[in-house]
Design an enzyme around this catalytic site. Structure first.
Site, PDB file in Angstrom:
ATOM      1  CB  SER A  18      -0.979  -0.003   1.173  1.00  0.00           C
ATOM      2  OG  SER A  18      -0.311   0.150   2.397  1.00  0.00           O
ATOM      3  CG  ASN A  19       3.633   2.698   2.953  1.00  0.00           C
ATOM      4  OD1 ASN A  19       3.412   3.877   3.181  1.00  0.00           O
ATOM      5  ND2 ASN A  19       3.487   1.745   3.864  1.00  0.00           N
ATOM      6  NE  ARG A  96      16.128 -12.319   1.551  1.00  0.00           N
ATOM      7  CZ  ARG A  96      16.350 -13.302   2.371  1.00  0.00           C
ATOM      8  NH1 ARG A  96      15.518 -13.576   3.330  1.00  0.00           N
ATOM      9  NH2 ARG A  96      17.421 -14.053   2.228  1.00  0.00           N
ATOM     10  CG  HIS A 114       9.929   1.284  11.618  1.00  0.00           C
ATOM     11  ND1 HIS A 114      10.040  -0.090  11.461  1.00  0.00           N
ATOM     12  CD2 HIS A 114       9.675   1.506  12.930  1.00  0.00           C
ATOM     13  CE1 HIS A 114       9.865  -0.670  12.647  1.00  0.00           C
ATOM     14  NE2 HIS A 114       9.647   0.275  13.552  1.00  0.00           N
ATOM     15  CG  ASP A 150      13.553  -0.666  11.663  1.00  0.00           C
ATOM     16  OD1 ASP A 150      13.396  -0.515  10.451  1.00  0.00           O
ATOM     17  OD2 ASP A 150      13.040  -1.600  12.304  1.00  0.00           O
ATOM     18  CB  ALA A 178       0.135   8.899   9.413  1.00  0.00           C
ATOM     19  CD  GLU A 179       3.206   3.048   7.622  1.00  0.00           C
ATOM     20  OE1 GLU A 179       3.817   2.516   6.685  1.00  0.00           O
ATOM     21  OE2 GLU A 179       2.739   2.383   8.577  1.00  0.00           O
TER      22      GLU A 179
HETATM   23  C1  GRF Z   1       4.038  -0.620   6.658  1.00  0.00           C
HETATM   24  O1  GRF Z   1       3.433  -0.417   7.901  1.00  0.00           O
HETATM   25  C2  GRF Z   1       5.471  -0.164   6.694  1.00  0.00           C
HETATM   26  O2  GRF Z   1       5.685   0.928   7.536  1.00  0.00           O
HETATM   27  C3  GRF Z   1       6.186  -1.367   7.229  1.00  0.00           C
HETATM   28  O3  GRF Z   1       5.524  -2.468   6.675  1.00  0.00           O
HETATM   29  C4  GRF Z   1       4.190  -2.103   6.325  1.00  0.00           C
HETATM   30  C5  GRF Z   1       4.046  -2.374   4.868  1.00  0.00           C
HETATM   31  O4  GRF Z   1       2.735  -2.170   4.398  1.00  0.00           O
HETATM   32  N1  GRF Z   1       7.591  -1.303   6.933  1.00  0.00           N
HETATM   33  P1  GRF Z   1       2.475  -2.050   2.845  1.00  0.00           P
HETATM   34  O5  GRF Z   1       3.045  -3.324   2.208  1.00  0.00           O
HETATM   35  O6  GRF Z   1       3.153  -0.828   2.347  1.00  0.00           O
HETATM   36  O7  GRF Z   1       0.988  -2.006   2.707  1.00  0.00           O
END
Ligand code: GRF
Length: 228
Positions: A18-19, A96, A114, A150, A178-179
């Site tokens: 989703s990001n 990974r 993160h 991280d 928020a991400e």
């Molecule tokens: C997100 O919460 C990101 O911060 C973390 O893993 C999750 C990935 O979600 N590193 P998506 O695959 O981007 O939906």
């Protein structure tokens, strides 16, 4: 005004993506300083990879299980990134661990998101960690990737409240929303050289209308009525 060449970005995923979708959607804006030139998943069955393919993006499944070592896997990944003339790598739920030599090769050009306010709650099960610690505010962080998991210099953060009856799932949903706003803005900042690797800290060059919304402080909990 002459527009700078868009930076070519590879997004590395392992799952939902989703990001990655948020980055792809932001990069559709003509004035966005980066283009998503490649989406790579180490898991061929990742739903995010199917989504990216359906969008007509260049995609690659690089199944880590088919490589005899981390170094072999990364050697192949490096070749692909070079062939695609990638400028920046954005990790988006890429599960990974990478070797120090690979990470150092991309130092200042590889970023990660993160789901906590780093340096709190590194690693997995972030939201469980946040709830167990009883924090009232959590959030997400975009940082440069260093060999310490991280642990790299912070580029940008967003905060959200933790509510009394939150579960790891409800908190994850609030942080994820928020991400999806934070990651595209942080990537744009790096692509425009407004946030640059300087070693231990990130130097953030502020431009007009950028910066932080200093008028707003997030209180959690908020007093139920005026006063104390
Ligand atoms: C997100 O919460 C990101 O911060 C973390 O893993 C999750 C990935 O979600 N590193 P998506 O695959 O981007 O939906």
């Amino acid at each position: 005004m002459i527009q700078a060449r868009k930076k070519r970005v590879a997004v590395l995923i392992s799952g939902r993506g989703s990001n990655m979708q948020a980055l792809v959607e932001a990069a559709r804006a003509p004035d966005y300083p980066a283009e998503i030139a490649l989406v790579v998943s180490n898991r061929p069955e990742a739903p995010g990879l199917a989504w990216a393919k359906a969008q007509g993006l260049a995609t690659l499944a690089l199944n880590h299980k088919l490589y005899e070592s981390r170094e072999h896997f990364e050697g192949q990944l490096q070749s692909v990134l070079e062939l695609s003339r990638i400028d920046l790598v954005a990790l988006a739920g890429f599960l990974r661990l990478m070797t120090a030599p690979f990470v150092e090769r991309w130092q200042g050009r590889m970023i990660n998101i993160h789901p906590s306010l780093l340096p709190a709650f590194k690693g997995l099960h972030t939201h469980e960690q946040a709830l167990a610690a009883g924090v009232r505010i959590s959030g997400c962080t975009v940082h440069f990737v260093t060999p310490e998991m991280d642990g790299g210099p912070i580029i940008a953060q967003a905060a959200v409240p933790v509510l009394p009856d939150d579960t790891p799932e409800t908190l994850a949903d609030r942080v994820l929303a928020a991400e999806h706003k934070l990651y595209p803005t942080a990537l744009a900042r790096v692509a425009r050289d407004q946030a640059a690797w300087t070693g231990d800290v990130v130097s953030v060059q502020l431009v007009e209308n950028a910066g932080v919304n200093q008028e707003q402080a997030l209180f959690s909990p908020w007093p139920p009525r005026a006063g104390y």
